[in-house]
Design a protein around this motif. Structure first.
Motif, short mmCIF file in Angstrom:
data_model
loop_
_atom_site.label_atom_id
_atom_site.label_comp_id
_atom_site.label_asym_id
_atom_site.label_seq_id
_atom_site.Cartn_x
_atom_site.Cartn_y
_atom_site.Cartn_z
N ARG A 1 -31.11 -1.45 21.86
CA ARG A 1 -29.68 -1.43 22.18
C ARG A 1 -29.39 -1.29 23.66
O ARG A 1 -28.33 -1.66 24.12
CB ARG A 1 -28.99 -0.30 21.42
N TRP A 2 -30.31 -0.74 24.41
CA TRP A 2 -30.02 -0.44 25.81
C TRP A 2 -29.95 -1.66 26.71
O TRP A 2 -29.13 -1.74 27.62
CB TRP A 2 -31.05 0.56 26.36
N LYS A 3 -30.81 -2.63 26.48
CA LYS A 3 -30.84 -3.80 27.35
C LYS A 3 -29.52 -4.56 27.31
O LYS A 3 -28.99 -4.95 28.35
CB LYS A 3 -32.00 -4.72 26.98
N LEU A 4 -28.99 -4.76 26.14
CA LEU A 4 -27.71 -5.48 26.04
C LEU A 4 -26.58 -4.67 26.65
O LEU A 4 -25.67 -5.23 27.27
CB LEU A 4 -27.40 -5.84 24.59
N SER A 5 -26.65 -3.37 26.54
CA SER A 5 -25.63 -2.51 27.14
C SER A 5 -25.68 -2.59 28.66
O SER A 5 -24.64 -2.68 29.33
CB SER A 5 -25.83 -1.06 26.68
N ILE A 6 -26.87 -2.59 29.23
CA ILE A 6 -27.04 -2.73 30.68
C ILE A 6 -26.46 -4.06 31.14
O ILE A 6 -25.69 -4.12 32.10
CB ILE A 6 -28.53 -2.60 31.06
N ILE A 7 -26.83 -5.13 30.45
CA ILE A 7 -26.34 -6.46 30.82
C ILE A 7 -24.82 -6.51 30.70
O ILE A 7 -24.14 -7.05 31.56
CB ILE A 7 -27.01 -7.54 29.95
N TRP A 8 -24.30 -5.94 29.63
CA TRP A 8 -22.85 -5.92 29.42
C TRP A 8 -22.14 -5.33 30.63
O TRP A 8 -21.17 -5.88 31.13
CB TRP A 8 -22.52 -5.13 28.15
N HIS A 9 -22.62 -4.21 31.13
CA HIS A 9 -21.95 -3.55 32.25
C HIS A 9 -22.21 -4.26 33.58
O HIS A 9 -21.38 -4.18 34.48
CB HIS A 9 -22.34 -2.08 32.29
N LEU A 10 -23.29 -5.00 33.69
CA LEU A 10 -23.52 -5.78 34.89
C LEU A 10 -22.66 -7.05 34.92
O LEU A 10 -22.50 -7.67 35.98
CB LEU A 10 -25.01 -6.14 35.04
N LEU A 11 -22.10 -7.44 33.78
CA LEU A 11 -21.17 -8.57 33.76
C LEU A 11 -19.95 -8.28 34.63
O LEU A 11 -19.30 -9.17 35.14
CB LEU A 11 -20.70 -8.88 32.33
N ASP A 12 -19.66 -6.99 34.79
CA ASP A 12 -18.51 -6.55 35.58
C ASP A 12 -18.80 -6.56 37.08
O ASP A 12 -17.91 -6.35 37.88
CB ASP A 12 -18.13 -5.14 35.13
N GLY A 13 -20.06 -6.77 37.45
CA GLY A 13 -20.43 -6.80 38.87
C GLY A 13 -21.67 -5.97 39.14
O GLY A 13 -22.19 -5.29 38.26
N ASN A 14 -22.15 -6.05 40.36
CA ASN A 14 -23.35 -5.32 40.77
C ASN A 14 -23.15 -3.82 40.61
O ASN A 14 -22.06 -3.31 40.83
CB ASN A 14 -23.70 -5.63 42.22
#
Length: 124
Positions: free
Chosen positions: A23-36
């Motif tokens: 579950r963590w990898k998709l969560s990390i990617i999700w929040h990086l969609l918002d920017g660096n």
């Protein structure tokens, strides 16, 4: 057949499941969609994850070329994480998962005003 790093897969879905096996990898990617983001920012946003687990997951995503890790020569050291071009291609997939989660929750549960996972989904 799909071969990545000398590992064979018979189905492209198996490749995807192997990369996003928690579950963590998709969560990390999700929040990086918002920017660096810097490490501390990610840890504050994804508050349930331990620092050790976040470090491991960031490294795994970097090894898979889904995120970039940029180190700035400063004191104290500054490290910024961002999505690669391939990572950015996950935007529509995660947006659909986000919308499906809202639909499912609305249909089979309850949606409140408290929402900690909003990100800017418009293409950067």
């Amino acid at each position: 057949m799909y071969i990545i790093n000398n590992k064979e897969y018979k189905c492209s879905v198996a490749v995807t499941l192997d990369i996003f096996n928690d579950r963590w990898k998709l969560s990390i990617i999700w929040h990086l969609l918002d920017g660096n983001k810097r490490f501390k920012e990610l840890h504050e946003i994804i508050s349930e994850i331990t620092q050790k687990t976040l470090t491991v997951k960031l490294k795994e995503l970097e090894e898979k070329n889904i995120i970039n890790r940029e180190v700035f020569p400063e004191v104290p050291p500054k490290v910024v994480y961002s999505l690669t071009e391939v990572g950015e291609k996950l935007r529509p997939v995660l947006e659909e998962m986000y919308n499906w989660g809202i639909l499912y929750s609305s249909t089979h549960g309850k949606v409140t005003d408290e929402n900690s996972c909003d990100v800017n989904l418009s293409k950067k």
